[in-house]
Design a protein around this motif. Structure first.
Motif, PDB file in Angstrom:
ATOM      1  N   LEU A 126      81.582 105.982  98.880  1.00  9.36           N
ATOM      2  CA  LEU A 126      82.714 105.378  98.170  1.00  9.36           C
ATOM      3  C   LEU A 126      82.265 104.158  97.370  1.00  9.36           C
ATOM      4  CD1 LEU A 126      85.563 105.616 100.857  1.00  9.36           C
ATOM      5  CD2 LEU A 126      85.387 106.895  98.720  1.00  9.36           C
ATOM      6  N   ILE A 127      81.358 103.381  97.948  1.00  6.71           N
ATOM      7  CA  ILE A 127      80.825 102.220  97.236  1.00  6.71           C
ATOM      8  C   ILE A 127      80.051 102.668  96.000  1.00  6.71           C
ATOM      9  CG2 ILE A 127      79.166 100.320  97.376  1.00  6.71           C
ATOM     10  CD1 ILE A 127      79.947 100.029 100.330  1.00  6.71           C
ATOM     11  N   VAL A 128      79.276 103.753  96.143  1.00  2.00           N
ATOM     12  CA  VAL A 128      78.512 104.274  95.005  1.00  2.00           C
ATOM     13  C   VAL A 128      79.442 104.780  93.909  1.00  2.00           C
ATOM     14  CG1 VAL A 128      76.936 106.098  94.265  1.00  2.00           C
ATOM     15  CG2 VAL A 128      76.496 104.858  96.395  1.00  2.00           C
ATOM     16  N   VAL A 129      80.496 105.493  94.301  1.00  7.87           N
ATOM     17  CA  VAL A 129      81.412 106.097  93.324  1.00  7.87           C
ATOM     18  C   VAL A 129      82.332 105.067  92.681  1.00  7.87           C
ATOM     19  CG1 VAL A 129      83.315 107.735  93.017  1.00  7.87           C
ATOM     20  CG2 VAL A 129      81.357 108.350  94.445  1.00  7.87           C
ATOM     21  N   PHE A 130      82.858 104.134  93.483  1.00  5.68           N
ATOM     22  CA  PHE A 130      83.854 103.190  92.982  1.00  5.68           C
ATOM     23  C   PHE A 130      83.329 101.760  92.824  1.00  5.68           C
ATOM     24  CE2 PHE A 130      86.331 106.555  95.046  1.00  5.68           C
ATOM     25  CZ  PHE A 130      87.254 106.864  94.048  1.00  5.68           C
ATOM     26  N   GLY A 131      82.047 101.548  93.092  1.00  8.52           N
ATOM     27  CA  GLY A 131      81.481 100.211  92.968  1.00  8.52           C
ATOM     28  C   GLY A 131      81.397  99.740  91.526  1.00  8.52           C
ATOM     29  N   ARG A 132      81.065  98.491  91.357  1.00 10.02           N
ATOM     30  CA  ARG A 132      81.050  97.880  90.032  1.00 10.02           C
ATOM     31  C   ARG A 132      79.934  98.437  89.144  1.00 10.02           C
ATOM     32  NH1 ARG A 132      82.420  91.518  90.493  1.00 10.02           N
ATOM     33  NH2 ARG A 132      83.077  91.947  88.355  1.00 10.02           N
ATOM     34  N   ASN A 133      78.954  99.100  89.746  1.00  6.85           N
ATOM     35  CA  ASN A 133      77.857  99.659  88.956  1.00  6.85           C
ATOM     36  C   ASN A 133      78.110 101.093  88.507  1.00  6.85           C
ATOM     37  OD1 ASN A 133      76.272  97.314  89.207  1.00  6.85           O
ATOM     38  ND2 ASN A 133      75.491  97.988  91.205  1.00  6.85           N
ATOM     39  N   SER A 134      79.229 101.678  88.953  1.00  6.75           N
ATOM     40  CA  SER A 134      79.555 103.054  88.572  1.00  6.75           C
ATOM     41  C   SER A 134      80.515 103.074  87.387  1.00  6.75           C
ATOM     42  CB  SER A 134      80.188 103.794  89.751  1.00  6.75           C
ATOM     43  OG  SER A 134      81.506 103.317  89.991  1.00  6.75           O
ATOM     44  N   ILE A 135      80.535 104.194  86.687  1.00  2.42           N
ATOM     45  CA  ILE A 135      81.437 104.344  85.540  1.00  2.42           C
ATOM     46  C   ILE A 135      82.891 104.296  85.993  1.00  2.42           C
ATOM     47  CG2 ILE A 135      82.195 105.922  83.721  1.00  2.42           C
ATOM     48  CD1 ILE A 135      79.336 106.941  83.537  1.00  2.42           C
ATOM     49  N   ILE A 136      83.176 104.985  87.107  1.00  2.00           N
ATOM     50  CA  ILE A 136      84.548 104.998  87.628  1.00  2.00           C
ATOM     51  C   ILE A 136      84.969 103.596  88.049  1.00  2.00           C
ATOM     52  CG2 ILE A 136      86.054 105.873  89.453  1.00  2.00           C
ATOM     53  CD1 ILE A 136      84.405 108.420  89.479  1.00  2.00           C
ATOM     54  N   GLY A 137      84.075 102.895  88.730  1.00  2.00           N
ATOM     55  CA  GLY A 137      84.381 101.535  89.167  1.00  2.00           C
ATOM     56  C   GLY A 137      84.627 100.596  88.009  1.00  2.00           C
ATOM     57  N   GLN A 138      83.813 100.709  86.974  1.00  2.00           N
ATOM     58  CA  GLN A 138      83.981  99.866  85.791  1.00  2.00           C
ATOM     59  C   GLN A 138      85.276 100.193  85.059  1.00  2.00           C
ATOM     60  OE1 GLN A 138      80.392 100.455  83.539  1.00  2.00           O
ATOM     61  NE2 GLN A 138      79.091  99.396  85.028  1.00  2.00           N
ATOM     62  N   LEU A 139      85.616 101.486  85.009  1.00  3.93           N
ATOM     63  CA  LEU A 139      86.865 101.899  84.360  1.00  3.93           C
ATOM     64  C   LEU A 139      88.072 101.348  85.107  1.00  3.93           C
ATOM     65  CD1 LEU A 139      88.350 103.577  82.217  1.00  3.93           C
ATOM     66  CD2 LEU A 139      88.201 105.538  83.781  1.00  3.93           C
ATOM     67  N   MET A 140      88.043 101.446  86.440  1.00  7.74           N
ATOM     68  CA  MET A 140      89.155 100.931  87.242  1.00  7.74           C
ATOM     69  C   MET A 140      89.250  99.417  87.138  1.00  7.74           C
ATOM     70  SD  MET A 140      89.008 103.373  90.635  1.00  7.74           S
ATOM     71  CE  MET A 140      90.608 102.822  91.225  1.00  7.74           C
ATOM     72  N   GLU A 141      88.103  98.753  87.067  1.00  9.11           N
ATOM     73  CA  GLU A 141      88.120  97.299  86.912  1.00  9.11           C
ATOM     74  C   GLU A 141      88.701  96.903  85.555  1.00  9.11           C
ATOM     75  OE1 GLU A 141      85.071  93.451  87.217  1.00  9.11           O
ATOM     76  OE2 GLU A 141      84.388  95.471  87.765  1.00  9.11           O
ATOM     77  N   TRP A 142      88.418  97.702  84.533  1.00 13.50           N
ATOM     78  CA  TRP A 142      88.967  97.432  83.195  1.00 13.50           C
ATOM     79  C   TRP A 142      90.479  97.649  83.167  1.00 13.50           C
ATOM     80  CZ3 TRP A 142      91.057 100.949  79.470  1.00 13.50           C
ATOM     81  CH2 TRP A 142      91.289 100.365  78.214  1.00 13.50           C
ATOM     82  N   ILE A 143      90.942  98.670  83.884  1.00  9.99           N
ATOM     83  CA  ILE A 143      92.373  98.982  83.904  1.00  9.99           C
ATOM     84  C   ILE A 143      93.159  97.962  84.720  1.00  9.99           C
ATOM     85  CG2 ILE A 143      94.116 100.655  84.673  1.00  9.99           C
ATOM     86  CD1 ILE A 143      92.072 102.867  84.079  1.00  9.99           C
ATOM     87  N   PHE A 144      92.641  97.638  85.918  1.00  7.88           N
ATOM     88  CA  PHE A 144      93.376  96.773  86.842  1.00  7.88           C
ATOM     89  C   PHE A 144      92.914  95.315  86.804  1.00  7.88           C
ATOM     90  CE2 PHE A 144      93.547 101.065  88.763  1.00  7.88           C
ATOM     91  CZ  PHE A 144      94.923 101.242  88.754  1.00  7.88           C
ATOM     92  N   HIS A 145      91.912  95.027  85.976  1.00  9.46           N
ATOM     93  CA  HIS A 145      91.403  93.662  85.810  1.00  9.46           C
ATOM     94  C   HIS A 145      90.815  93.081  87.090  1.00  9.46           C
ATOM     95  CE1 HIS A 145      93.282  93.810  81.878  1.00  9.46           C
ATOM     96  NE2 HIS A 145      94.453  94.062  82.437  1.00  9.46           N
ATOM     97  N   GLN A 146      90.361  93.955  87.971  1.00 10.59           N
ATOM     98  CA  GLN A 146      89.660  93.530  89.177  1.00 10.59           C
ATOM     99  C   GLN A 146      88.950  94.734  89.787  1.00 10.59           C
ATOM    100  OE1 GLN A 146      92.278  92.179  92.269  1.00 10.59           O
ATOM    101  NE2 GLN A 146      93.393  94.090  92.405  1.00 10.59           N
ATOM    102  N   PRO A 147      87.843  94.513  90.488  1.00  5.53           N
ATOM    103  CA  PRO A 147      87.162  95.639  91.137  1.00  5.53           C
ATOM    104  C   PRO A 147      88.009  96.197  92.267  1.00  5.53           C
ATOM    105  CG  PRO A 147      86.159  93.559  91.766  1.00  5.53           C
ATOM    106  CD  PRO A 147      87.150  93.236  90.681  1.00  5.53           C
ATOM    107  N   VAL A 148      87.862  97.489  92.530  1.00  7.71           N
ATOM    108  CA  VAL A 148      88.671  98.119  93.566  1.00  7.71           C
ATOM    109  C   VAL A 148      88.148  97.792  94.958  1.00  7.71           C
ATOM    110  CG1 VAL A 148      87.359 100.286  93.610  1.00  7.71           C
ATOM    111  CG2 VAL A 148      89.769 100.286  94.269  1.00  7.71           C
ATOM    112  N   MET A 149      86.846  97.495  95.069  1.00  8.93           N
ATOM    113  CA  MET A 149      86.282  97.162  96.382  1.00  8.93           C
ATOM    114  C   MET A 149      86.906  95.895  96.954  1.00  8.93           C
ATOM    115  SD  MET A 149      82.197  97.974  96.263  1.00  8.93           S
ATOM    116  CE  MET A 149      82.031  97.218  97.880  1.00  8.93           C
ATOM    117  N   PHE A 150      87.043  95.878  98.272  1.00 11.35           N
ATOM    118  CA  PHE A 150      87.596  94.743  99.016  1.00 11.35           C
ATOM    119  C   PHE A 150      89.028  94.433  98.593  1.00 11.35           C
ATOM    120  CE2 PHE A 150      82.939  93.812  98.698  1.00 11.35           C
ATOM    121  CZ  PHE A 150      82.640  94.237  99.990  1.00 11.35           C
ATOM    122  N   THR A 151      89.770  95.500  98.285  1.00 13.40           N
ATOM    123  CA  THR A 151      91.196  95.365  97.989  1.00 13.40           C
ATOM    124  C   THR A 151      91.982  96.296  98.905  1.00 13.40           C
ATOM    125  OG1 THR A 151      91.235  97.129  96.316  1.00 13.40           O
ATOM    126  CG2 THR A 151      90.682  94.888  95.564  1.00 13.40           C
TER     127      THR A 151
END
Length: 219
Positions: free
Chosen positions: A64-89
Motif C-alpha cells: 500500500l505504501i508503494v502504491v499510494f506513497g508520495r513516490n508513486s503516480i497514484i500517490g502524487q495524483l491523490m496528493e494533487w487532488i486532496f492537497h495532502q498525501p494519503v499516508m498517515f490519514t
C-alpha cells in the motif's frame, strides 16, 4: 480515561463502516462479473483478489505504501487532488481495511451468485429486464444471505485490522489510532487496564456480529 478509551473505538467503527460500504460495492460488482464466467486467466484474477487473505499484514502495508506513497503516480495524483498525501490519514486506514476485508465479501457474494439458477435470470432477460434491473431485483435478493454474511465478516475483519493500518496509516491518537493499534501501544506502555478495556470491547462487538450471523444462517 474516558476520552482515551472512546476515541479509538469510535474511529474503528467509523473506518470499518466506510470500508464496509466500499467492500460491499466492490465485492458485489466483481463477484457478479466473475460468477459463472469462464475466461482465460480467471484463476489468476481470482487469486489476486484473494491474496490479502494469506499475505502477512506487513506485506499488505508495504504494498500500500508503494502504491499510494508520495513516490508513486497514484500517490502524487491523490496528493494533487486532496492537497495532502494519503499516508498517515484517516483515509489510509479505510484503504487498508478495505483491502484486507475485500476477499471475504467477494468470496461470499460470488458463492451466492453462483448458487442462483441461471434459468431464472435468463427468463427475466427474455421478459425485457435490463442487466441493472435484473441485478437489483433478482440476483441480490436470491443471494441476499450470502451477501449479508460477507458484509458482516468484512466489517468484523475491518474492525480488527492492525498490521497494514499501522504501517500505512500510522498510530496518531484521535486521527488514525484504531482499537487494534491502541491495544498495541497500551501494552507497550504497561497500561494493561486500558488494553483490557479495548480488547473486551473488540471481543464483544465481534462476538455479537458473529452470533447474529449464526442465528441468521440457522433460520
Amino acid at each position: 480515561m474516558t476520552t482515551d478509551f472512546w476515541s479509538p473505538v469510535k474511529l474503528s467503527i467509523q473506518v470499518a463502516a466506510v470500508s464496509g460500504v466500499c467492500v460491499l460495492i466492490l465485492g458485489l460488482f466483481f463477484a457478479k462479473v466473475m460468477a459463472n464466467k469462464k475466461f482465460k486467466g480467471k484463476s489468476f484474477v481470482e487469486t489476486f483478489f484473494l491474496l490479502p487473505l494469506v499475505l502477512p499484514p506487513s506485506v499488505v502495508g508495504f504494498l500500500l505504501i508503494v502504491v499510494f506513497g508520495r513516490n508513486s503516480i497514484i500517490g502524487q495524483l491523490m496528493e494533487w487532488i486532496f492537497h495532502q498525501p494519503v499516508m498517515f490519514t484517516w483515509w489510509a486506514a479505510v484503504i487498508s481495511s478495505t483491502v484486507v476485508a475485500f476477499p471475504l465479501m467477494y468470496q461470499s457474494a460470488k458463492t451466492g451468485f453462483e448458487g442462483i439458477d441461471e434459468d431464472i435470470e435468463n427468463a427475466a432477460r427474455v421478459d425485457g429486464a435490463k442487466e441493472v434491473q435484473l441485478f437489483m431485483t433478482i440476483s441480490i435478493p436470491l443471494a441476499f444471505q450470502s451477501i449479508i454474511s460477507g458484509a458482516i465478516l468484512s466489517f468484523a475483519r475491518a474492525l480488527g485490522e492492525f498490521g497494514a493500518t499501522l504501517m500505512f496509516a500510522g498510530n496518531i491518537p484521535g486521527k488514525t489510532q484504531t482499537i487494534s493499534t491502541a491495544i498495541y501501544v497500551a501494552m507497550d506502555a504497561g497500561n494493561m487496564e486500558l488494553a483490557w478495556l479495548w480488547v473486551s470491547s473488540l471481543v464483544i462487538i465481534s462476538f455479537l456480529m458473529l452470533i447474529g450471523l449464526q442465528l441468521m444462517k440457522s433460520k
